[in-house]
Scaffold this active site. Structure first.
Site, PDB file in Angstrom:
ATOM      1  CE  LYS A 208      -4.407  -2.206   0.998  1.00 42.56           C
ATOM      2  NZ  LYS A 208      -5.269  -2.383   2.214  1.00 42.56           N
ATOM      3  NE  ARG A 248      -7.582  -8.334   0.289  1.00 44.92           N
ATOM      4  CZ  ARG A 248      -7.248  -6.996  -0.542  1.00 44.92           C
ATOM      5  NH1 ARG A 248      -6.585  -6.835  -0.441  1.00 44.92           N
ATOM      6  NH2 ARG A 248      -7.580  -7.261  -1.756  1.00 44.92           N
TER       7      ARG A 248
HETATM    8  N1  HH2 Z   1      -7.729  -3.972   0.750  1.00 43.92           N
HETATM    9  C1  HH2 Z   1      -7.487  -3.529  -0.542  1.00 43.92           C
HETATM   10  C2  HH2 Z   1      -8.519  -4.217  -0.956  1.00 43.92           C
HETATM   11  N2  HH2 Z   1      -9.157  -5.054  -0.771  1.00 43.92           N
HETATM   12  N3  HH2 Z   1     -10.052  -5.880   1.941  1.00 43.92           N
HETATM   13  C3  HH2 Z   1      -9.472  -6.054   3.374  1.00 43.92           C
HETATM   14  N4  HH2 Z   1     -10.805  -6.322   3.556  1.00 43.92           N
HETATM   15  N5  HH2 Z   1      -8.927  -5.171   3.542  1.00 43.92           N
HETATM   16  C4  HH2 Z   1      -7.973  -4.583   2.475  1.00 43.92           C
HETATM   17  O1  HH2 Z   1      -6.830  -3.964   3.270  1.00 43.92           O
HETATM   18  C5  HH2 Z   1      -8.448  -4.985   2.160  1.00 43.92           C
HETATM   19  C6  HH2 Z   1      -9.270  -5.098   1.239  1.00 43.92           C
HETATM   20  C7  HH2 Z   1      -6.944  -3.062  -1.642  1.00 43.92           C
HETATM   21  O2  HH2 Z   1      -5.880  -3.763  -2.083  1.00 43.92           O
HETATM   22  P1  HH2 Z   1      -5.942  -4.797  -3.376  1.00 43.92           P
HETATM   23  O3  HH2 Z   1      -7.065  -5.310  -3.854  1.00 43.92           O
HETATM   24  O4  HH2 Z   1      -4.748  -5.245  -4.008  1.00 43.92           O
HETATM   25  O5  HH2 Z   1      -6.035  -3.060  -4.386  1.00 43.92           O
HETATM   26  P2  HH2 Z   1      -7.255  -2.668  -5.645  1.00 43.92           P
HETATM   27  O6  HH2 Z   1      -8.236  -2.458  -4.542  1.00 43.92           O
HETATM   28  O7  HH2 Z   1      -6.827  -1.787  -6.123  1.00 43.92           O
HETATM   29  O8  HH2 Z   1      -7.935  -4.343  -6.641  1.00 43.92           O
END
Ligand code: HH2
Length: 282
Positions: A208, A248
């Site tokens: 992040k 995660r």
């Molecule tokens: N962070 C993201 C998405 N979903 N769910 C939970 N429970 N906790 C988190 O910290 C979280 C999440 C954001 O990360 P990422 O999926 O890698 O990116 P994007 O939302 O751009 O797909």
């Protein structure tokens, strides 16, 4: 939370973004067959849960129509769910329901609002905290006491979910979701306050933006996503050591190794100490 007296380790949730625009892996696994391939890879790396998402939550991300999110997510869930536990990362009721019908058993809900769906479907639910929505959440997030406010909101939602009959409820502070770098650090430092609720805690720091800020180069430039693995691993390890039951992550193999070490007492039976001893000189 890993039990230091046994071989148990905390859970590692592997991130599988079937999107063209996720902040870290956007476009890498957008094709269904590539997404399934990455899922299989994460299973081989030791992922306990694969989290399938079809809509990016990054600041300013485009809203994905339901039909398109279903098209991205459902075939991947169908292919992976016989092999590993699958969660669906969505804020849409229809997508959550379809993913459960396809085999998902956990709804990962960054809006912390879908507990009735989890109750109806008889699956687990992750309640993540966020302030605002993706388009505006990073504009000017403010809290009087970020740790207490996040804890109170999540405890309230968890109680509602339990009251509705959801048997498995995780809480997640939502690192980066309407939080400054300082808010994120306060939440990590205050993780024990969330753990003290008695609810299992999930933490997602992987790659992040705040890690990029903290790892800025000498010229002050934010470290790119590709250089955030050390911070990701350090913060995942921190979270596990401070009682998180699940992290995660994008980098599954490295995090599983860290989780094994954190979950085993140095010098304890079958512990990290003995593992390291065995390897010395070999
Ligand atoms: N962070 C993201 C998405 N979903 N769910 C939970 N429970 N906790 C988190 O910290 C979280 C999440 C954001 O990360 P990422 O999926 O890698 O990116 P994007 O939302 O751009 O797909």
């Amino acid at each position: 939370m890993p039990d230091a007296t046994t071989d148990e380790r905390a859970l590692v949730m592997g991130i599988l973004n079937v999107t063209p625009d996720s902040f870290s892996d956007g476009g890498n696994w957008f094709a269904t067959d590539l997404a399934i391939g990455r899922g299989l890879e994460m299973i081989a790396e030791g992922a306990d849960i694969v989290d399938v998402g079809g809509e990016s939550t990054r600041p300013g991300a485009a809203v994905v129509p339901v039909a398109e999110e279903l098209r991205r997510v459902v075939p991947v869930v169908e292919a992976l769910s016989p092999l590993v536990r699958v969660s669906v990362d969505t804020t849409k009721e229809t997508v959550a329901e379809a993913a459960v019908a396809a085999g998902a058993t956990l709804i990962n809900d960054v809006s912390a609002s879908l507990w009735q769906v989890a109750a109806r479907c008889g699956v687990g639910w992750v309640a993540m905290h966020r302030q605002g929505t993706p388009d505006t959440m990073q504009d000017d997030p403010r809290y009087d006491d970020v740790v207490a406010e996040v804890r109170d909101l999540l405890a309230e939602r968890a109680a509602q979910a339990a009251g509705a009959g959801v048997a498995e409820v995780w809480i997640d502070p939502g690192i980066g979701f309407g939080k400054t770098v300082d808010h994120n650090l306060q939440l990590l430092a205050g993780l024990d306050t969330l753990v003290a609720t008695g609810l299992p805690v999930l933490v997602g720091t992987s790659r992040k933006a705040f890690l990029g800020v903290l790892a800025a180069g000498p010229d002050g430039a934010t470290a790119p996503v590709s250089d955030r693995m050390p911070g990701s691993l350090a913060t995942a390890t921190w979270a596990l050591q401070h009682g998180a039951g699940m992290v995660r992550v994008h980098d599954v193999a490295a995090t599983v190794q860290a989780a094994l070490l954190v979950g085993r007492p140095v010098g304890g039976p079958g512990g990290a100490g003995s593992m390291l001893d065995t390897e010395v000189g070999s």
